[in-house]
Design a protein around this motif. Sequence first.
Motif, PDB file in Angstrom:
ATOM      1  N   LYS A 127     -15.521 -50.051  10.130  1.00  0.00           N
ATOM      2  CA  LYS A 127     -16.542 -49.037  10.375  1.00  0.00           C
ATOM      3  C   LYS A 127     -17.842 -49.536   9.744  1.00  0.00           C
ATOM      4  O   LYS A 127     -18.107 -49.315   8.559  1.00  0.00           O
ATOM      5  N   ALA A 128     -18.614 -50.245  10.546  1.00  0.00           N
ATOM      6  CA  ALA A 128     -19.864 -50.836  10.067  1.00  0.00           C
ATOM      7  C   ALA A 128     -20.995 -49.829  10.201  1.00  0.00           C
ATOM      8  O   ALA A 128     -21.264 -49.325  11.291  1.00  0.00           O
ATOM      9  N   TYR A 129     -21.657 -49.546   9.083  1.00  0.00           N
ATOM     10  CA  TYR A 129     -22.788 -48.620   9.081  1.00  0.00           C
ATOM     11  C   TYR A 129     -24.086 -49.370   8.830  1.00  0.00           C
ATOM     12  O   TYR A 129     -24.103 -50.440   8.194  1.00  0.00           O
ATOM     13  N   LEU A 130     -25.177 -48.789   9.309  1.00  0.00           N
ATOM     14  CA  LEU A 130     -26.510 -49.298   9.042  1.00  0.00           C
ATOM     15  C   LEU A 130     -27.394 -48.140   8.580  1.00  0.00           C
ATOM     16  O   LEU A 130     -27.114 -46.978   8.899  1.00  0.00           O
ATOM     17  N   PRO A 131     -28.459 -48.443   7.819  1.00  0.00           N
ATOM     18  CA  PRO A 131     -29.362 -47.383   7.361  1.00  0.00           C
ATOM     19  C   PRO A 131     -30.180 -46.777   8.499  1.00  0.00           C
ATOM     20  O   PRO A 131     -30.187 -47.276   9.627  1.00  0.00           O
ATOM     21  N   GLN A 132     -30.906 -45.738   8.141  1.00  0.00           N
ATOM     22  CA  GLN A 132     -31.719 -44.977   9.088  1.00  0.00           C
ATOM     23  C   GLN A 132     -32.817 -45.832   9.722  1.00  0.00           C
ATOM     24  O   GLN A 132     -33.279 -46.809   9.143  1.00  0.00           O
ATOM     25  N   THR A 133     -33.231 -45.452  10.912  1.00  0.00           N
ATOM     26  CA  THR A 133     -34.347 -46.111  11.593  1.00  0.00           C
ATOM     27  C   THR A 133     -35.580 -46.061  10.698  1.00  0.00           C
ATOM     28  O   THR A 133     -35.877 -45.036  10.088  1.00  0.00           O
ATOM     29  N   GLY A 134     -36.305 -47.170  10.626  1.00  0.00           N
ATOM     30  CA  GLY A 134     -37.489 -47.241   9.778  1.00  0.00           C
ATOM     31  C   GLY A 134     -37.219 -47.809   8.411  1.00  0.00           C
ATOM     32  O   GLY A 134     -38.141 -48.053   7.636  1.00  0.00           O
ATOM     33  N   SER A 135     -35.943 -48.039   8.113  1.00  0.00           N
ATOM     34  CA  SER A 135     -35.562 -48.595   6.813  1.00  0.00           C
ATOM     35  C   SER A 135     -35.931 -50.070   6.721  1.00  0.00           C
ATOM     36  O   SER A 135     -35.613 -50.863   7.612  1.00  0.00           O
ATOM     37  N   GLY A 136     -36.554 -50.464   5.608  1.00  0.00           N
ATOM     38  CA  GLY A 136     -36.831 -51.870   5.376  1.00  0.00           C
ATOM     39  C   GLY A 136     -35.553 -52.653   5.129  1.00  0.00           C
ATOM     40  O   GLY A 136     -35.444 -53.825   5.491  1.00  0.00           O
ATOM     41  N   THR A 137     -34.565 -52.008   4.508  1.00  0.00           N
ATOM     42  CA  THR A 137     -33.274 -52.662   4.279  1.00  0.00           C
ATOM     43  C   THR A 137     -32.582 -52.954   5.597  1.00  0.00           C
ATOM     44  O   THR A 137     -31.980 -54.019   5.773  1.00  0.00           O
ATOM     45  N   LEU A 138     -32.663 -52.025   6.534  1.00  0.00           N
ATOM     46  CA  LEU A 138     -32.113 -52.248   7.874  1.00  0.00           C
ATOM     47  C   LEU A 138     -32.760 -53.475   8.502  1.00  0.00           C
ATOM     48  O   LEU A 138     -32.064 -54.395   8.971  1.00  0.00           O
ATOM     49  N   SER A 139     -34.072 -53.514   8.527  1.00  0.00           N
ATOM     50  CA  SER A 139     -34.809 -54.614   9.140  1.00  0.00           C
ATOM     51  C   SER A 139     -34.492 -55.938   8.461  1.00  0.00           C
ATOM     52  O   SER A 139     -34.212 -56.944   9.125  1.00  0.00           O
ATOM     53  N   PHE A 140     -34.497 -55.946   7.133  1.00  0.00           N
ATOM     54  CA  PHE A 140     -34.257 -57.188   6.399  1.00  0.00           C
ATOM     55  C   PHE A 140     -32.833 -57.692   6.587  1.00  0.00           C
ATOM     56  O   PHE A 140     -32.601 -58.885   6.819  1.00  0.00           O
ATOM     57  N   PHE A 141     -31.860 -56.801   6.474  1.00  0.00           N
ATOM     58  CA  PHE A 141     -30.451 -57.195   6.550  1.00  0.00           C
ATOM     59  C   PHE A 141     -30.125 -57.800   7.907  1.00  0.00           C
ATOM     60  O   PHE A 141     -29.492 -58.865   7.981  1.00  0.00           O
ATOM     61  N   LEU A 142     -30.546 -57.155   8.975  1.00  0.00           N
ATOM     62  CA  LEU A 142     -30.284 -57.699  10.308  1.00  0.00           C
ATOM     63  C   LEU A 142     -30.958 -59.057  10.483  1.00  0.00           C
ATOM     64  O   LEU A 142     -30.370 -59.992  11.043  1.00  0.00           O
ATOM     65  N   SER A 143     -32.178 -59.181   9.985  1.00  0.00           N
ATOM     66  CA  SER A 143     -32.888 -60.455  10.071  1.00  0.00           C
ATOM     67  C   SER A 143     -32.159 -61.546   9.297  1.00  0.00           C
ATOM     68  O   SER A 143     -32.049 -62.690   9.758  1.00  0.00           O
ATOM     69  N   ALA A 144     -31.638 -61.205   8.114  1.00  0.00           N
ATOM     70  CA  ALA A 144     -30.899 -62.175   7.306  1.00  0.00           C
ATOM     71  C   ALA A 144     -29.647 -62.662   8.022  1.00  0.00           C
ATOM     72  O   ALA A 144     -29.204 -63.803   7.829  1.00  0.00           O
ATOM     73  N   LEU A 145     -29.078 -61.798   8.865  1.00  0.00           N
ATOM     74  CA  LEU A 145     -27.884 -62.171   9.636  1.00  0.00           C
ATOM     75  C   LEU A 145     -28.249 -62.843  10.955  1.00  0.00           C
ATOM     76  O   LEU A 145     -27.355 -63.253  11.703  1.00  0.00           O
ATOM     77  N   GLY A 146     -29.526 -62.930  11.257  1.00  0.00           N
ATOM     78  CA  GLY A 146     -29.964 -63.540  12.514  1.00  0.00           C
ATOM     79  C   GLY A 146     -29.786 -62.627  13.704  1.00  0.00           C
ATOM     80  O   GLY A 146     -29.679 -63.094  14.845  1.00  0.00           O
ATOM     81  N   LEU A 147     -29.790 -61.316  13.454  1.00  0.00           N
ATOM     82  CA  LEU A 147     -29.579 -60.338  14.529  1.00  0.00           C
ATOM     83  C   LEU A 147     -30.833 -59.508  14.760  1.00  0.00           C
ATOM     84  O   LEU A 147     -31.549 -59.160  13.818  1.00  0.00           O
ATOM     85  N   ALA A 148     -31.077 -59.172  15.999  1.00  0.00           N
ATOM     86  CA  ALA A 148     -32.189 -58.286  16.329  1.00  0.00           C
ATOM     87  C   ALA A 148     -31.780 -56.824  16.190  1.00  0.00           C
ATOM     88  O   ALA A 148     -32.619 -55.956  15.947  1.00  0.00           O
TER      89      ALA A 148
END
Length: 348
Positions: free
Chosen positions: A186-207
């Motif tokens: 059960k993979a969760y992600l933070p709310q839209t607009g989150s800098g952590t969301l943006s950074f984490f996906l970028s670190a994984l190479g995902l859009a």
Amino acid sequence: MRKTAAKLLAAVAIATSVATVATGTAVADPAAGVTPAAQDIVGVGSDTTQAVLNQFSTDYNAFLGASSTLPRLYSWDAIGTSPITTKTGATSIARPNGSGAGISALNANTKTTVDFARSSRGPKAGDPASDLFVAFAKDAVSYATATTGSHAPVDLTKDALTKIYNCTYTNWNQIPGYTGVGGAIKAYLPQTGSGTLSFFLSALGLAAGGTCVQPTAVQENQGTDPLLADADAIVPYSVAHYIGQVYNGHGSGTDQAGAVTVRSIDGIAPIDAAHVLTKTFSDTTFGRVVYNVVREANWNAGDTQATALRAIFGTNGWVCKNATAAADITSYGFRTLPVGACGSTTHA
């Protein structure tokens, strides 16, 4: 104007020579009954850095002293009652929740409403060229799982994390070398607009996260969410925010680690025995600089507020030079930046 600037810069210079200054307990939002003045420096945005900015505001304003007529520092949390009137004479706005929302609010308003946006991500394509990202500390993002009973490994590779969030792996037993009981991830992600969301996906190479990612977004850095106590849950988490919450007494209400623990990536522990963000981990792909974003025109305007912005956030400002500010950064789990890096500016 020049006299005002000289006074403010002189005050900052004095601070650098003082080892101990008056401090107080940080509060969320401006204290009850306090409305920032029109000239004050007021920020909104990131959940990750809101607590340390609250402490900055307490300590910087104490440093100025009760009789000072210079602009003070205030910060509004990411969540709470909404809308908010950020300062005297401001336009009422919806409370920005997260780095992206804070940056949008900065660009949708003028200094009469918002002076800076807290951001846990750096500049990226699509950000206005007029935005200036001012660095102030180092953080990192790892993943968190339930402290007890989790089916997830306590150490995952970057490759495995990528395959979890792009849905290549949908069960724990698909991960090479896994020896647990398995279970549907059960993979969760933070709310839209989150800098952590943006950074984490970028670190994984995902859009973006894959279709297997849980449809319910969670408020970043709040391990108290019952969804995250699930044995199969996984979520990105700010290491600094976790340290502040768990080890340094800065968690309160829902802003606590709750039932989750931050884990290692590629065999590198994010937190050492002294409960400090490890330099080794913060030097990986998952390390990030955190910022306060300002309008370049306001930063360079040469007026009282521009002088105040630089005196607070600039390379020779209070945040980068004052011993109390450095102690605040460490207490809230972040790493201080080297001389010259703190207060440095960059564009999208």
